[in-house]
Scaffold this active site. Structure first.
Site, PDB file in Angstrom:
ATOM      1  CG  HIS A 173      12.348 123.022  84.084  1.00 36.93           C
ATOM      2  ND1 HIS A 173      11.718 121.814  83.938  1.00 36.93           N
ATOM      3  CD2 HIS A 173      11.611 123.744  84.969  1.00 36.93           C
ATOM      4  CE1 HIS A 173      10.636 121.807  84.721  1.00 36.93           C
ATOM      5  NE2 HIS A 173      10.556 122.960  85.351  1.00 36.93           N
ATOM      6  CD  GLU A 176      14.762 120.762  82.006  1.00 36.26           C
ATOM      7  OE1 GLU A 176      13.866 120.928  81.159  1.00 36.26           O
ATOM      8  OE2 GLU A 176      14.532 120.386  83.173  1.00 36.26           O
ATOM      9  NE  ARG A 229      12.804 122.335  88.392  1.00 37.61           N
ATOM     10  CZ  ARG A 229      12.432 121.248  87.714  1.00 37.61           C
ATOM     11  NH1 ARG A 229      13.298 120.625  86.960  1.00 37.61           N
ATOM     12  NH2 ARG A 229      11.197 120.811  87.774  1.00 37.61           N
ATOM     13  CG  HIS A 300      10.626 119.587  80.267  1.00 37.95           C
ATOM     14  ND1 HIS A 300      10.649 120.308  81.423  1.00 37.95           N
ATOM     15  CD2 HIS A 300       9.481 119.930  79.634  1.00 37.95           C
ATOM     16  CE1 HIS A 300       9.580 121.070  81.495  1.00 37.95           C
ATOM     17  NE2 HIS A 300       8.843 120.858  80.419  1.00 37.95           N
ATOM     18  CD  GLU A 376      11.661 115.397  81.512  1.00 40.57           C
ATOM     19  OE1 GLU A 376      12.844 115.775  81.385  1.00 40.57           O
ATOM     20  OE2 GLU A 376      10.861 115.933  82.289  1.00 40.57           O
TER      21      GLU A 376
END
Ligand SMILES: *[C@@H]1O[C@H](CO)[C@@H](O)[C@H](O)[C@H]1NC(C)=O
Ligand SMILES: [Zn+2]
Length: 416
Positions: A173, A176, A229, A300, A376
């Site tokens: 993505h 990020e 993204r 991520h 994440e």
């Protein structure tokens, strides 16, 4: 006459690359979803191409979404929220002010380090330096080309034959940025640290690391739109561009609302599985070495979660889920040690949201890699994707601790 010339020039050259999209007075809201009606509304908002942008997806009633709203849409958004009794909270008042702070520390040609974010060229130059300096254990690889023709590069770190392997894929993505900044720090630690745990990982594991996977999107996020993204492949029949590469893998593709069929959605799964050349290239590359890979990690941001399969279902769990939970707990405990940062762990579908067609699930289901985790990273929404560069080092230190614990627990449970 002057006006005519200006208009023709714009028509010929389109929007210049030097001109970046601005996010003045764009506000990020946390929106609580407490009933089906509200869920329907948020689903609709998340696919509108103009004025709304979904930052953190939601997984139904009882969850919350983070949505960026343009100043133009703010009064309509306010009325919609009031009319439908939404609970909302402002997370970021003005996104542009965060981007401005970030770019003031952004040094395109700075010597490599972890005090600012870097462009793809700078990261690739650093990789070349690493390959030259540690040529005894580092070798380059290329999994293929992106839609726009960029090489998707990686490095393999291997100290001896016969090691088990760990694959890390980062920055699928585009926006990020903390993920590639973290993985280069991790690579540096892995190559240079004298710490016993890191030496052990350097000597007894083969590492395959792709620091920037979605290369087209990453360049676009640097040069044109900080909030980009997806991939950069046009979608036939739509004005919206790109697919979510991490919803494009052929494992439970598009099932259970875990990706959207609307090309304007941030989680558009693509017109068909593996429609994105980036997804196909990674799948082919891993297929060729699948016997060598024991653990698959995908980095991520944001939200502070450790997520394992499955993504495609909120209730279905893998047969080795008890092991995965032990591994997740070990990693989350280790991550919290340096700065007290709390990560939640568990299956993607049960703790965060249903996400189908992800790389980790495909590796798990189709390539029998039975330890798979999505990290994440920081934060919980205070800065979201525009995490200040002062967070790079602490976030990366936490990630190093997390990966060490994950590897040690996986090894103790017989996965390495
Ligand atoms: C942003 O909002 C402020 C306060 O309402 C206003 O003064 C300013 O002109 C706005 N900026 C832009 C670029 O729209
Ligand atoms: Zn992501």
């Amino acid at each position: 006459m002057k006006l005519f010339i200006l208009i023709s020039a714009l028509a010929v050259f389109g929007v210049s690359w030097a001109e970046q999209l601005r996010y003045d007075n764009h506000t990020v809201y946390k929106v609580l979803i407490e009933n089906e009606n509200q869920l329907t509304i948020v689903k609709h908002l998340s696919t509108l191409p103009n004025g709304y942008n979904l930052w953190k997806p939601f997984h139904g009633v009882g969850s919350d979404a983070h949505i960026m709203v343009s100043p133009k849409m703010k009064s309509a958004f306010d009325s919609l929220m009031k009319l439908n009794d939404f609970g909302t909270e402002v997370l970021i008042e003005n996104v542009q002010s965060l981007i401005d702070e970030e770019s003031s520390s952004y040094k395109r040609d700075a010597t490599f380090g972890w005090t600012s974010y870097h462009s793809l060229d700078t990261i690739y130059d650093w990789i070349d330096d690493i390959i030259a300096e540690y040529s005894n254990i580092v070798t380059p690889f290329v999994i293929g080309k992106s839609y726009e023709g960029r090489e998707i590069r990686g490095i393999k770190i291997s100290s001896k034959d016969g090691n088990p392997g760990i694959f890390i894929e980062t920055n699928v993505h585009a926006r990020e940025w903390i993920t590639s900044a973290t993985v280069t720090y991790f690579i540096n630690q892995l190559l240079t640290s004298d710490r016993a745990e890191l030496k052990n990982m350097r000597e007894n594991i083969d590492w395959y690391i792709i620091p920037v996977y979605n290369v087209d999107g990453f360049v676009y996020s640097h040069e044109k739109d900080r909030m980009w993204r997806k991939s950069r492949q046009p979608v036939s029949g739509s004005n919206c561009m790109g697919a979510d590469i991490n919803r494009n893998f052929d494992s439970h593709w598009m099932e259970n609302g875990g990706a959207l069929s609307d090309p304007c959605a941030e989680t558009f799964g693509g017109p068909k599985p593996f429609s994105e050349p980036e997804a196909q290239a990674l799948a082919d590359f891993v297929t060729n070495i699948q016997d060598k890979i024991n653990i698959y990690l995908s980095f991520h941001s944001y939200g502070q979660y450790l997520l394992c399969p499955y993504g495609h279902s909120a209730t279905e769990l893998p047969t080795n889920y008890a092991d995965l939970l032990e591994i997740g707990k070990a990693a989350a405990d280790a991550i919290s040690r340096p700065y007290g940062t709390k990560f939640t762990y568990g299956s993607t579908g049960s703790v965060l949201y249903v996400a189908s067609g992800t790389s980790v699930d495909w590796m798990f289901n189709e390539r029998n890699i039975k330890v798979g985790w999505t990290f994440e990273f920081r934060d919980k929404g205070r800065y979201g994707f525009v995490l200040p560069a002062t967070h790079i080092k602490p976030n990366a230190e936490e990630a190093v601790e997390g990966v060490i614990a994950l590897v040690e627990k996986s090894s103790a449970l017989g996965y390495l």
